[in-house]
Design a protein around this motif. Sequence first.
Motif, PDB file in Angstrom:
ATOM      1  N   GLN A  41       0.777  -1.139  -0.055  1.00  0.00           N
ATOM      2  CA  GLN A  41      -0.017   0.012   0.123  1.00  0.00           C
ATOM      3  C   GLN A  41       0.854   1.109  -0.088  1.00  0.00           C
ATOM      4  OE1 GLN A  41      -3.140  -0.205   3.124  1.00  0.00           O
ATOM      5  NE2 GLN A  41      -3.458  -2.346   2.509  1.00  0.00           N
ATOM      6  N   GLU A  42       2.181   0.963   0.316  1.00  0.00           N
ATOM      7  CA  GLU A  42       3.064   2.136   0.039  1.00  0.00           C
ATOM      8  C   GLU A  42       3.310   3.068  -1.304  1.00  0.00           C
ATOM      9  OE1 GLU A  42       6.568   0.974   2.279  1.00  0.00           O
ATOM     10  OE2 GLU A  42       5.603   1.220   3.990  1.00  0.00           O
ATOM     11  N   GLY A  43       2.876   2.082  -2.340  1.00  0.00           N
ATOM     12  CA  GLY A  43       3.126   2.604  -3.601  1.00  0.00           C
ATOM     13  C   GLY A  43       3.824   1.690  -4.502  1.00  0.00           C
ATOM     14  N   ASP A  44       4.783   2.441  -5.322  1.00  0.00           N
ATOM     15  CA  ASP A  44       5.314   1.631  -6.511  1.00  0.00           C
ATOM     16  C   ASP A  44       6.033   0.690  -5.970  1.00  0.00           C
ATOM     17  OD1 ASP A  44       6.646   0.966  -8.918  1.00  0.00           O
ATOM     18  OD2 ASP A  44       7.766   2.981  -8.839  1.00  0.00           O
ATOM     19  N   LEU A  45       5.696  -0.818  -6.314  1.00  0.00           N
ATOM     20  CA  LEU A  45       6.445  -1.794  -5.809  1.00  0.00           C
ATOM     21  C   LEU A  45       7.916  -2.332  -6.446  1.00  0.00           C
ATOM     22  CD1 LEU A  45       3.643  -4.375  -5.901  1.00  0.00           C
ATOM     23  CD2 LEU A  45       4.221  -3.062  -4.198  1.00  0.00           C
ATOM     24  N   LYS A  46       8.118  -1.268  -7.493  1.00  0.00           N
ATOM     25  CA  LYS A  46       9.592  -1.508  -8.278  1.00  0.00           C
ATOM     26  C   LYS A  46      10.206  -0.808  -7.381  1.00  0.00           C
ATOM     27  CE  LYS A  46       8.063  -1.451 -13.166  1.00  0.00           C
ATOM     28  NZ  LYS A  46       8.321  -0.873 -14.187  1.00  0.00           N
ATOM     29  N   GLU A  47      10.136  -0.167  -6.579  1.00  0.00           N
ATOM     30  CA  GLU A  47      11.178   0.824  -5.962  1.00  0.00           C
ATOM     31  C   GLU A  47      10.913   0.793  -4.386  1.00  0.00           C
ATOM     32  OE1 GLU A  47      11.516   4.759  -7.238  1.00  0.00           O
ATOM     33  OE2 GLU A  47      11.956   4.245  -9.298  1.00  0.00           O
ATOM     34  N   ASN A  48      10.078  -0.118  -3.772  1.00  0.00           N
ATOM     35  CA  ASN A  48       9.838  -0.171  -2.498  1.00  0.00           C
ATOM     36  C   ASN A  48      10.377  -1.418  -1.824  1.00  0.00           C
ATOM     37  OD1 ASN A  48       8.249  -0.788  -0.114  1.00  0.00           O
ATOM     38  ND2 ASN A  48       6.282  -0.526  -1.115  1.00  0.00           N
ATOM     39  N   GLY A  50      10.788  -2.207   1.421  1.00  0.00           N
ATOM     40  CA  GLY A  50      10.241  -2.627   2.397  1.00  0.00           C
ATOM     41  C   GLY A  50       9.379  -3.643   1.731  1.00  0.00           C
ATOM     42  N   TYR A  51       8.569  -3.777   0.682  1.00  0.00           N
ATOM     43  CA  TYR A  51       8.037  -4.730   0.328  1.00  0.00           C
ATOM     44  C   TYR A  51       8.991  -5.840  -0.428  1.00  0.00           C
ATOM     45  CZ  TYR A  51       5.147  -7.117  -3.410  1.00  0.00           C
ATOM     46  OH  TYR A  51       4.473  -8.084  -4.173  1.00  0.00           O
ATOM     47  N   HIS A  52       9.760  -5.656  -0.924  1.00  0.00           N
ATOM     48  CA  HIS A  52      10.699  -6.687  -1.441  1.00  0.00           C
ATOM     49  C   HIS A  52      11.341  -7.275  -0.097  1.00  0.00           C
ATOM     50  CE1 HIS A  52      10.135  -5.667  -5.591  1.00  0.00           C
ATOM     51  NE2 HIS A  52      10.543  -4.607  -5.344  1.00  0.00           N
ATOM     52  N   ALA A  53      11.664  -6.800   0.955  1.00  0.00           N
ATOM     53  CA  ALA A  53      12.279  -7.140   2.029  1.00  0.00           C
ATOM     54  C   ALA A  53      11.185  -8.141   2.679  1.00  0.00           C
ATOM     55  CB  ALA A  53      12.815  -6.118   3.037  1.00  0.00           C
ATOM     56  N   ALA A  54       9.913  -7.744   2.807  1.00  0.00           N
ATOM     57  CA  ALA A  54       8.883  -8.664   3.411  1.00  0.00           C
ATOM     58  C   ALA A  54       8.945  -9.998   2.340  1.00  0.00           C
ATOM     59  CB  ALA A  54       7.930  -7.909   3.457  1.00  0.00           C
ATOM     60  N   ARG A  55       8.653  -9.754   1.115  1.00  0.00           N
ATOM     61  CA  ARG A  55       8.580 -10.839   0.392  1.00  0.00           C
ATOM     62  C   ARG A  55       9.894 -11.951   0.327  1.00  0.00           C
ATOM     63  NH1 ARG A  55       4.554 -11.447  -3.742  1.00  0.00           N
ATOM     64  NH2 ARG A  55       5.556 -13.428  -3.668  1.00  0.00           N
ATOM     65  N   ASP A  56      10.996 -11.228   0.498  1.00  0.00           N
ATOM     66  CA  ASP A  56      12.167 -12.294   0.829  1.00  0.00           C
ATOM     67  C   ASP A  56      12.131 -12.731   2.258  1.00  0.00           C
ATOM     68  OD1 ASP A  56      13.494 -11.270  -1.352  1.00  0.00           O
ATOM     69  OD2 ASP A  56      14.877  -9.932  -0.532  1.00  0.00           O
ATOM     70  N   GLU A  57      11.661 -12.179   3.270  1.00  0.00           N
ATOM     71  CA  GLU A  57      11.378 -12.674   4.660  1.00  0.00           C
ATOM     72  C   GLU A  57      10.280 -14.000   4.411  1.00  0.00           C
ATOM     73  OE1 GLU A  57      12.267 -13.589   8.520  1.00  0.00           O
ATOM     74  OE2 GLU A  57      13.259 -12.180   7.059  1.00  0.00           O
ATOM     75  N   GLN A  58       9.179 -13.715   3.527  1.00  0.00           N
ATOM     76  CA  GLN A  58       8.130 -14.719   3.415  1.00  0.00           C
ATOM     77  C   GLN A  58       8.818 -15.866   2.734  1.00  0.00           C
ATOM     78  OE1 GLN A  58       5.280 -13.917   0.280  1.00  0.00           O
ATOM     79  NE2 GLN A  58       3.610 -14.698   1.540  1.00  0.00           N
ATOM     80  N   ALA A  59       9.706 -15.863   1.818  1.00  0.00           N
ATOM     81  CA  ALA A  59      10.144 -16.917   1.155  1.00  0.00           C
ATOM     82  C   ALA A  59      11.157 -17.682   2.170  1.00  0.00           C
ATOM     83  CB  ALA A  59      11.342 -16.520  -0.155  1.00  0.00           C
ATOM     84  N   LYS A  60      11.970 -17.059   3.100  1.00  0.00           N
ATOM     85  CA  LYS A  60      12.589 -17.563   4.041  1.00  0.00           C
ATOM     86  C   LYS A  60      11.965 -18.275   5.148  1.00  0.00           C
ATOM     87  CE  LYS A  60      16.416 -14.388   3.697  1.00  0.00           C
ATOM     88  NZ  LYS A  60      16.990 -13.261   4.553  1.00  0.00           N
ATOM     89  N   MET A  61      10.684 -17.882   5.319  1.00  0.00           N
ATOM     90  CA  MET A  61       9.788 -18.592   6.399  1.00  0.00           C
ATOM     91  C   MET A  61       9.417 -19.764   5.714  1.00  0.00           C
ATOM     92  SD  MET A  61       6.856 -17.121   8.696  1.00  0.00           S
ATOM     93  CE  MET A  61       5.874 -16.247   7.098  1.00  0.00           C
TER      94      MET A  61
END
Length: 160
Positions: A41-48, A50-61
């Motif tokens: 919800q913070e906006g542009d996913l290409k430059e976000n 926090g979004y990419h870090a959260a997705r990486d954390e999800q993959a590790k989990m």
Amino acid sequence: MTETTGTWLTQEAYDRLQAEYDDLVNVGRAAIAKEIDERRQEGDLKENGGYHAARDEQAKMEARIEELRRKLANAHVGEVQFDGTIAAGTVVTASVMGREMRFLVGSREIAEGTDLDVFSAQSPLGAALIGLKAGETTSYQAPNGKEIAVEVISAEPFGG
């Protein structure tokens, strides 16, 4: 259980892994999904970042959940029936290339909280020791192709 299949775990280690699995599945997944949604919800996913870090954390989990699921499904839980023969769950003192070492043949999870090194029963060293007793010798081939001599000094059941 054959000594080279599945993972031997103490009841304590099994319960600890089961609790971690339950927490990740029931709490962790919901928390990371919420985090991803908030970052989205913070906006542009290409430059976000926090979004990419959260997705990486999800993959590790998710990888950890799958690892725990497999370990728990293939776990052999109980006390080692020790007859002096090295098997999963045995603490071994051995001379490896002339250097004395003390380690557990088994799973990293059961040795948590101890200072023991761990070699799985599937590792070259662990596989070479399975079925031996104190005073016996063997060797195994290291990943670099070198033949490593091993003499079993003592073997005892893991006590936790």
